[in-house]
Write an enzyme that holds these catalytic residues in place. Structure first.
Site, mmCIF file in Angstrom:
data_model
loop_
_atom_site.group_PDB
_atom_site.id
_atom_site.type_symbol
_atom_site.label_atom_id
_atom_site.label_comp_id
_atom_site.label_asym_id
_atom_site.label_seq_id
_atom_site.Cartn_x
_atom_site.Cartn_y
_atom_site.Cartn_z
ATOM 1 N N SER A 18 53.178 38.273 36.910
ATOM 2 C CA SER A 18 52.441 39.430 36.382
ATOM 3 C C SER A 18 53.309 40.678 36.448
ATOM 4 O O SER A 18 53.992 40.915 37.461
ATOM 5 C CB SER A 18 51.174 39.696 37.212
ATOM 6 O OG SER A 18 50.252 38.645 37.072
ATOM 7 N N ILE A 19 53.269 41.491 35.390
ATOM 8 C CA ILE A 19 53.995 42.754 35.401
ATOM 9 C C ILE A 19 53.481 43.605 36.578
ATOM 10 O O ILE A 19 54.261 44.259 37.271
ATOM 11 C CB ILE A 19 53.816 43.483 34.047
ATOM 12 C CG1 ILE A 19 54.529 42.695 32.937
ATOM 13 C CG2 ILE A 19 54.347 44.911 34.123
ATOM 14 C CD1 ILE A 19 54.264 43.205 31.525
ATOM 15 N N GLN A 39 41.059 39.924 39.790
ATOM 16 C CA GLN A 39 39.856 40.097 38.965
ATOM 17 C C GLN A 39 38.627 39.382 39.520
ATOM 18 O O GLN A 39 37.496 39.821 39.327
ATOM 19 C CB GLN A 39 40.172 39.581 37.557
ATOM 20 C CG GLN A 39 39.064 39.792 36.558
ATOM 21 C CD GLN A 39 39.380 39.100 35.228
ATOM 22 O OE1 GLN A 39 40.541 38.791 34.945
ATOM 23 N NE2 GLN A 39 38.357 38.874 34.431
ATOM 24 N N ASP A 63 36.506 43.477 38.784
ATOM 25 C CA ASP A 63 36.402 43.082 37.380
ATOM 26 C C ASP A 63 36.027 44.334 36.602
ATOM 27 O O ASP A 63 35.011 44.981 36.904
ATOM 28 C CB ASP A 63 35.324 41.994 37.225
ATOM 29 C CG ASP A 63 35.294 41.449 35.807
ATOM 30 O OD1 ASP A 63 35.521 42.219 34.849
ATOM 31 O OD2 ASP A 63 35.035 40.239 35.660
ATOM 32 N N ALA A 94 41.629 39.668 25.363
ATOM 33 C CA ALA A 94 40.963 39.426 24.070
ATOM 34 C C ALA A 94 40.767 37.927 23.939
ATOM 35 O O ALA A 94 41.508 37.140 24.554
ATOM 36 C CB ALA A 94 41.812 39.944 22.921
ATOM 37 N N TYR A 154 49.131 39.759 17.026
ATOM 38 C CA TYR A 154 48.688 40.656 18.123
ATOM 39 C C TYR A 154 47.320 41.259 17.787
ATOM 40 O O TYR A 154 46.510 41.532 18.667
ATOM 41 C CB TYR A 154 49.746 41.742 18.370
ATOM 42 C CG TYR A 154 49.651 42.363 19.747
ATOM 43 C CD1 TYR A 154 49.885 41.621 20.894
ATOM 44 C CD2 TYR A 154 49.303 43.709 19.897
ATOM 45 C CE1 TYR A 154 49.795 42.190 22.150
ATOM 46 C CE2 TYR A 154 49.214 44.291 21.151
ATOM 47 C CZ TYR A 154 49.458 43.518 22.270
ATOM 48 O OH TYR A 154 49.360 44.100 23.519
ATOM 49 N N LYS A 161 45.290 48.639 22.135
ATOM 50 C CA LYS A 161 46.395 49.403 22.742
ATOM 51 C C LYS A 161 46.510 50.790 22.112
ATOM 52 O O LYS A 161 46.908 51.749 22.784
ATOM 53 C CB LYS A 161 47.720 48.641 22.616
ATOM 54 C CG LYS A 161 47.780 47.344 23.426
ATOM 55 C CD LYS A 161 47.600 47.561 24.931
ATOM 56 C CE LYS A 161 47.972 46.326 25.737
ATOM 57 N NZ LYS A 161 47.591 46.448 27.151
ATOM 58 N N ILE A 190 57.054 39.727 27.259
ATOM 59 C CA ILE A 190 57.494 39.083 28.501
ATOM 60 C C ILE A 190 56.557 37.908 28.755
ATOM 61 O O ILE A 190 55.338 38.038 28.560
ATOM 62 C CB ILE A 190 57.394 40.091 29.678
ATOM 63 C CG1 ILE A 190 58.347 41.276 29.452
ATOM 64 C CG2 ILE A 190 57.703 39.409 31.010
ATOM 65 C CD1 ILE A 190 58.182 42.404 30.463
ATOM 66 N N THR A 192 54.098 35.991 30.365
ATOM 67 C CA THR A 192 53.072 36.053 31.423
ATOM 68 C C THR A 192 51.830 35.314 30.926
ATOM 69 O O THR A 192 51.756 34.969 29.737
ATOM 70 C CB THR A 192 52.660 37.501 31.720
ATOM 71 O OG1 THR A 192 52.067 38.041 30.534
ATOM 72 C CG2 THR A 192 53.826 38.379 32.140
ATOM 73 N N ALA A 194 48.828 36.509 30.332
ATOM 74 C CA ALA A 194 48.160 37.280 29.272
ATOM 75 C C ALA A 194 48.930 37.163 27.964
ATOM 76 O O ALA A 194 48.341 36.949 26.900
ATOM 77 C CB ALA A 194 48.018 38.745 29.682
HETATM 78 N N1 LIG Z 1 53.596 40.417 28.967
HETATM 79 C C1 LIG Z 1 53.869 41.165 27.919
HETATM 80 O O1 LIG Z 1 54.597 40.762 26.984
HETATM 81 C C2 LIG Z 1 53.311 42.542 27.824
HETATM 82 C C3 LIG Z 1 53.908 43.469 26.946
HETATM 83 C C4 LIG Z 1 53.372 44.750 26.853
HETATM 84 C C5 LIG Z 1 52.260 45.075 27.596
HETATM 85 N N2 LIG Z 1 51.689 44.169 28.452
HETATM 86 C C6 LIG Z 1 50.509 44.560 29.219
HETATM 87 O O2 LIG Z 1 50.785 44.461 30.600
HETATM 88 C C7 LIG Z 1 49.529 44.348 31.281
HETATM 89 C C8 LIG Z 1 49.635 43.226 32.309
HETATM 90 O O3 LIG Z 1 49.708 41.981 31.645
HETATM 91 P P1 LIG Z 1 50.727 40.823 32.075
HETATM 92 O O4 LIG Z 1 51.545 40.527 30.877
HETATM 93 O O5 LIG Z 1 51.372 41.131 33.349
HETATM 94 O O6 LIG Z 1 49.748 39.548 32.212
HETATM 95 P P2 LIG Z 1 48.879 38.997 33.445
HETATM 96 O O7 LIG Z 1 48.053 37.916 32.850
HETATM 97 O O8 LIG Z 1 49.740 38.651 34.578
HETATM 98 O O9 LIG Z 1 47.984 40.246 33.827
HETATM 99 C C9 LIG Z 1 46.851 40.616 33.092
HETATM 100 C C10 LIG Z 1 45.793 41.000 34.093
HETATM 101 O O10 LIG Z 1 44.634 41.494 33.408
HETATM 102 C C11 LIG Z 1 43.560 41.185 34.241
HETATM 103 N N3 LIG Z 1 42.266 41.272 33.554
HETATM 104 C C12 LIG Z 1 41.873 40.656 32.406
HETATM 105 N N4 LIG Z 1 40.562 40.903 32.193
HETATM 106 C C13 LIG Z 1 40.135 41.700 33.218
HETATM 107 C C14 LIG Z 1 38.886 42.276 33.578
HETATM 108 N N5 LIG Z 1 37.764 42.068 32.865
HETATM 109 N N6 LIG Z 1 38.816 43.018 34.704
HETATM 110 C C15 LIG Z 1 39.916 43.212 35.468
HETATM 111 N N7 LIG Z 1 41.115 42.690 35.196
HETATM 112 C C16 LIG Z 1 41.219 41.927 34.082
HETATM 113 C C17 LIG Z 1 43.827 39.766 34.672
HETATM 114 O O11 LIG Z 1 43.087 39.452 35.835
HETATM 115 C C18 LIG Z 1 45.324 39.801 34.924
HETATM 116 O O12 LIG Z 1 45.619 40.011 36.293
HETATM 117 C C19 LIG Z 1 48.477 44.138 30.210
HETATM 118 O O13 LIG Z 1 47.856 45.373 29.915
HETATM 119 C C20 LIG Z 1 49.304 43.685 29.019
HETATM 120 O O14 LIG Z 1 48.667 43.924 27.782
HETATM 121 C C21 LIG Z 1 52.202 42.920 28.581
#
Ligand SMILES: NC(=O)c1ccc[n+]([C@@H]2O[C@H](COP(=O)([O-])OP(=O)(O)OC[C@H]3O[C@@H](n4cnc5c(N)ncnc54)[C@H](O)[C@@H]3O)[C@@H](O)[C@H]2O)c1
Length: 254
Positions: A18-19, A39, A63, A94, A154, A161, A190, A192, A194
């Site tokens: 996770s980021i 969550q 959550d 989504a 996307y 976003k 990246i 992950t 999500a």
């Molecule tokens: N991975 C990428 O390519 C990328 C690029 C740009 C932006 N992001 C953004 O970075 C952020 C972290 O995502 P990630 O890629 O680390 O993936 P990740 O799956 O590790 O993290 C996403 C998190 O969102 C949480 N989440 C989802 N629904 C939720 C809810 N109802 N209540 C609380 N938490 C909830 C999940 O529990 C999870 O921990 C996100 O906003 C994602 O859109 C990711």
């Protein structure tokens, strides 16, 4: 040590990829006390394992679709930390069906869900935590290029976003009177949990890495570096911004 004596939250984390975890880990290594969110019970269990044996970590369950849990988190923060110096919102969701094919087919429910979890949640969490944010605190969220460009598959998440980035600007105005800064990082793709919800992720990652001006790969660590800069005092003159962490991919035309 850029965050010595500071404390804050990173909401939420799923696993070591996770980021949010990269940010929490680097902030902690820079001296911060970090509350890491999961969550639900299952995810909280995973978060507990990540922080096991490490100093200056706490864990929380929240959550973003549950107002009661958000308000309870604010109460916990008041009791356990007093005030916090940073808040990192790192969550989006989504339906998988809405992250493939034609955007025009997005359902009303799917649209509402993506916008609620991925954009409104920042507003709601900032409101609940406003009383426990220290003056000069830093709020940070995570966006993606799909907010300003039409990126295949996307779809509705790009619209969410865009709402998130706009919310950042309005929140920066509201909270700026107390010196609180609100910014977003916009990483390139990246791998992950999500991101794997978006169809064709692997190809997207390869294309971006091949074409981006910097011919070296970026990942969670590069995002965490930019995050620590923004949540530390080094970022004190920066608010309302979208900062790309994508080896420069976003600047390219043809
Ligand atoms: N991975 C990428 O390519 C990328 C690029 C740009 C932006 N992001 C953004 O970075 C952020 C972290 O995502 P990630 O890629 O680390 O993936 P990740 O799956 O590790 O993290 C996403 C998190 O969102 C949480 N989440 C989802 N629904 C939720 C809810 N109802 N209540 C609380 N938490 C909830 C999940 O529990 C999870 O921990 C996100 O906003 C994602 O859109 C990711």
């Amino acid at each position: 040590m850029l965050l010595e004596g500071k404390s804050g939250l990173v909401l939420n984390v799923t696993n070591k990829n996770s980021i949010g975890w990269a940010i929490a880990d680097l902030a902690n290594r820079h001296g911060a006390t970090v509350g890491v969110g999961g969550q639900n019970e299952r995810m909280l269990e995973g978060v507990r394992k990540l922080v096991e044996g490490r100093e200056r970590f706490k864990t929380h369950q929240v959550d973003f679709q549950d107002d009661l849990e958000i308000d309870q988190l604010a109460e916990q923060v008041a009791a356990e930390y007093g005030k916090i110096d940073f808040l990192v919102h790192s969550a989006a969701f989504a339906n998988r069906d809405d992250l493939a094919g034609r955007f025009i087919d997005t359902s009303r429910e799917g649209f509402k869900l993506a916008l609620e979890v991925s954009a409104y949640s920042l507003v709601r969490v900032c409101r609940a935590l406003e009383p426990v944010l220290a003056d000069d605190a830093s709020v940070l969220t995570l966006s993606y290029l799909g907010s300003v460009r039409a990126v295949g598959n996307y779809n509705v998440m790009g619209v969410a976003k865009a709402a998130l980035e706009s919310s950042v600007r309005y929140l920066a105005v509201d909270l700026g009177v107390r010196g609180i800064r609100v910014n977003t990082l916009s990483p390139g793709p990246i791998n992950t949990v999500a991101a794997r919800g978006v169809k064709g992720l692997a190809e997207m990652i390869e294309t971006v890495h091949q074409r981006a001006p910097l011919k070296r790969r970026f990942g969670q660590e590069e995002v965490a570096g930019a995050a620590v800069y923004l949540i530390s005092d080094l970022g004190r003159g920066v608010t309302g911004q979208v900062i790309y962490v994508d080896s420069g991919y976003n600047i390219l035309g043809f």
